[in-house]
Design an enzyme around this catalytic site. Structure first.
Site, PDB file in Angstrom:
ATOM      1  CB  CYS A  55       9.282   0.053   6.171  1.00  0.00           C
ATOM      2  SG  CYS A  55       8.546  -0.293   7.778  1.00  0.00           S
ATOM      3  CG  HIS A 103      11.355  -5.726   7.298  1.00  0.00           C
ATOM      4  ND1 HIS A 103      11.859  -4.732   6.499  1.00  0.00           N
ATOM      5  CD2 HIS A 103      10.222  -5.219   7.852  1.00  0.00           C
ATOM      6  CE1 HIS A 103      11.074  -3.651   6.569  1.00  0.00           C
ATOM      7  NE2 HIS A 103      10.072  -3.927   7.386  1.00  0.00           N
ATOM      8  CD  GLU A 104       7.574  -7.790   8.971  1.00  0.00           C
ATOM      9  OE1 GLU A 104       7.684  -7.585   7.754  1.00  0.00           O
ATOM     10  OE2 GLU A 104       7.232  -6.871   9.755  1.00  0.00           O
ATOM     11  CG  HIS A 140       9.113  -3.339  12.268  1.00  0.00           C
ATOM     12  ND1 HIS A 140       9.350  -1.980  12.202  1.00  0.00           N
ATOM     13  CD2 HIS A 140       8.836  -3.741  11.018  1.00  0.00           C
ATOM     14  CE1 HIS A 140       9.229  -1.573  10.943  1.00  0.00           C
ATOM     15  NE2 HIS A 140       8.914  -2.627  10.194  1.00  0.00           N
TER      16      HIS A 140
HETATM   17  C1  LIG Z   1       9.507  -7.639  -0.564  1.00  0.00           C
HETATM   18  C2  LIG Z   1       8.101  -7.161  -0.721  1.00  0.00           C
HETATM   19  N1  LIG Z   1       7.686  -6.128   0.071  1.00  0.00           N
HETATM   20  C3  LIG Z   1       6.407  -5.706  -0.052  1.00  0.00           C
HETATM   21  N2  LIG Z   1       5.942  -4.657   0.703  1.00  0.00           N
HETATM   22  N3  LIG Z   1       6.611  -4.312   1.868  1.00  0.00           N
HETATM   23  C4  LIG Z   1       6.481  -5.134   2.958  1.00  0.00           C
HETATM   24  O1  LIG Z   1       5.794  -6.131   2.970  1.00  0.00           O
HETATM   25  C5  LIG Z   1       7.215  -4.701   4.209  1.00  0.00           C
HETATM   26  C6  LIG Z   1       8.104  -5.815   4.729  1.00  0.00           C
HETATM   27  C7  LIG Z   1       9.037  -6.391   3.668  1.00  0.00           C
HETATM   28  C8  LIG Z   1      10.034  -5.384   3.096  1.00  0.00           C
HETATM   29  C9  LIG Z   1      11.232  -6.229   2.701  1.00  0.00           C
HETATM   30  C10 LIG Z   1      11.166  -7.489   3.462  1.00  0.00           C
HETATM   31  C11 LIG Z   1       9.904  -7.487   4.262  1.00  0.00           C
HETATM   32  C12 LIG Z   1       6.144  -4.343   5.220  1.00  0.00           C
HETATM   33  N4  LIG Z   1       6.730  -3.939   6.484  1.00  0.00           N
HETATM   34  O2  LIG Z   1       6.976  -2.653   6.729  1.00  0.00           O
HETATM   35  C13 LIG Z   1       6.466  -4.779   7.600  1.00  0.00           C
HETATM   36  O3  LIG Z   1       7.294  -4.451   8.670  1.00  0.00           O
HETATM   37  C14 LIG Z   1       5.544  -6.328  -0.948  1.00  0.00           C
HETATM   38  F1  LIG Z   1       4.277  -5.931  -1.016  1.00  0.00           F
HETATM   39  C15 LIG Z   1       6.026  -7.389  -1.718  1.00  0.00           C
HETATM   40  N5  LIG Z   1       5.221  -8.075  -2.607  1.00  0.00           N
HETATM   41  C16 LIG Z   1       5.667  -9.287  -3.283  1.00  0.00           C
HETATM   42  C17 LIG Z   1       4.546 -10.329  -3.280  1.00  0.00           C
HETATM   43  N6  LIG Z   1       3.309  -9.790  -3.858  1.00  0.00           N
HETATM   44  C18 LIG Z   1       2.273 -10.796  -3.861  1.00  0.00           C
HETATM   45  C19 LIG Z   1       0.997 -10.217  -4.458  1.00  0.00           C
HETATM   46  O4  LIG Z   1       0.598  -9.045  -3.716  1.00  0.00           O
HETATM   47  C20 LIG Z   1       1.598  -8.019  -3.702  1.00  0.00           C
HETATM   48  C21 LIG Z   1       2.885  -8.576  -3.089  1.00  0.00           C
HETATM   49  C22 LIG Z   1       3.991  -7.521  -3.149  1.00  0.00           C
HETATM   50  N7  LIG Z   1       7.312  -7.798  -1.588  1.00  0.00           N
HETATM   51 NI    NI Z   2       8.499  -2.649   8.109  1.00  0.00          NI
END
Ligand SMILES: Cc1nc(NNC(=O)[C@H](CC2CCCC2)CN(O)CO)c(F)c(N2CCN3CCOC[C@@H]3C2)n1
Ligand code: NI
Length: 198
Positions: free
Chosen positions: A125, A168-169, A172
């Site tokens: 997160c 997940h969102e 929040h």
């Molecule tokens: C799974 C994942 N979680 C990343 N981060 N965490 C987040 O998004 C948090 C939200 C996610 C955590 C698990 C479910 C939702 C943010 N949260 O706290 C919001 O509430 C990533 F960054 C990521 N990816 C995969 C795709 N990739 C494409 C190219 O660019 C990089 C990107 C990286 N996959």
């Molecule tokens: Ni989060």
């Protein structure tokens, strides 16, 4: 960052705008957006989506020092409103059109599968500056009702990775953090039938 600064024309959301564990806003119940959606919430939603695009851009994320994100919720910007943005790219590079790219106002899970699912690598997160291991078990399939930026009521069915992201969102918006779902004694314990998503 105060709302007015967030909404400024030339401000792009960055890591300094994201509140961290311990800030009470992350544990609050966020307020519904009244309809018709006011301009400031349209602007905020667009900036949230822009943050996700920047965070997934190798050059911009490096320049701006952004952690990668596929989703973000307004409470993470210290705005206790029911707004989330998701940008879940599909991984095959053939058709880079993103899987789901949307700003959801007042999202609500109106139906879900009995079956559960989790990400193989657990979750993180942007508001949590530590790694917390363990399976975050969620519904495998959900039906989400929400209002889009044009004020239309939409109903979408999600499964797989994007269903996990949206849950997940929405968590929040209800003051729930991903680690609230992890079994403390056995973080990697899986009930029968739980889908583990690659
Ligand atoms: C799974 C994942 N979680 C990343 N981060 N965490 C987040 O998004 C948090 C939200 C996610 C955590 C698990 C479910 C939702 C943010 N949260 O706290 C919001 O509430 C990533 F960054 C990521 N990816 C995969 C795709 N990739 C494409 C190219 O660019 C990089 C990107 C990286 N996959
Ligand atoms: Ni989060």
């Amino acid at each position: 960052t105060i709302l007015n600064e967030l909404l400024e024309e030339n401000h792009s959301i960055n890591m300094d705008d994201i509140i961290r564990e311990g800030n009470p806003t992350l544990r609050a119940m966020a307020d519904e957006i009244s309809l018709p959606i006011e301009k400031e919430w349209i602007t905020l939603g667009e900036k949230m989506l822009e943050f996700l695009r920047n965070s997934q851009d190798p050059v911009k994320s490096e320049e701006m020092g952004l952690r990668g994100g596929v989703g973000i919720a307004a409470p993470q910007l210290d705005v206790s409103k029911r707004i989330i943005a998701v940008l879940v790219p599909n991984d095959d590079l053939e058709n880079p059109a993103s899987l789901i790219e949307e700003i959801l106002y007042n999202p609500k899970i109106i139906a879900h599968s009995v079956q559960k699912a989790c990400l193989k690598d657990g979750e993180g997160c942007l508001s949590v500056d530590r790694e917390i291991q363990g399976f975050v078990v969620r519904y495998a399939r959900i039906t989400v009702q929400y209002t889009n930026k044009d004020g239309e009521t939409k109903k979408i069915k999600l499964r797989g990775y994007e269903a996990i992201v949206v849950q997940h969102e929405i968590d929040h918006l209800n003051g729930v953090m991903f680690f609230d779902h992890i079994n403390e004694l056995e973080p990697f314990k899986l009930e029968k039938g739980v889908l583990v998503l690659e």
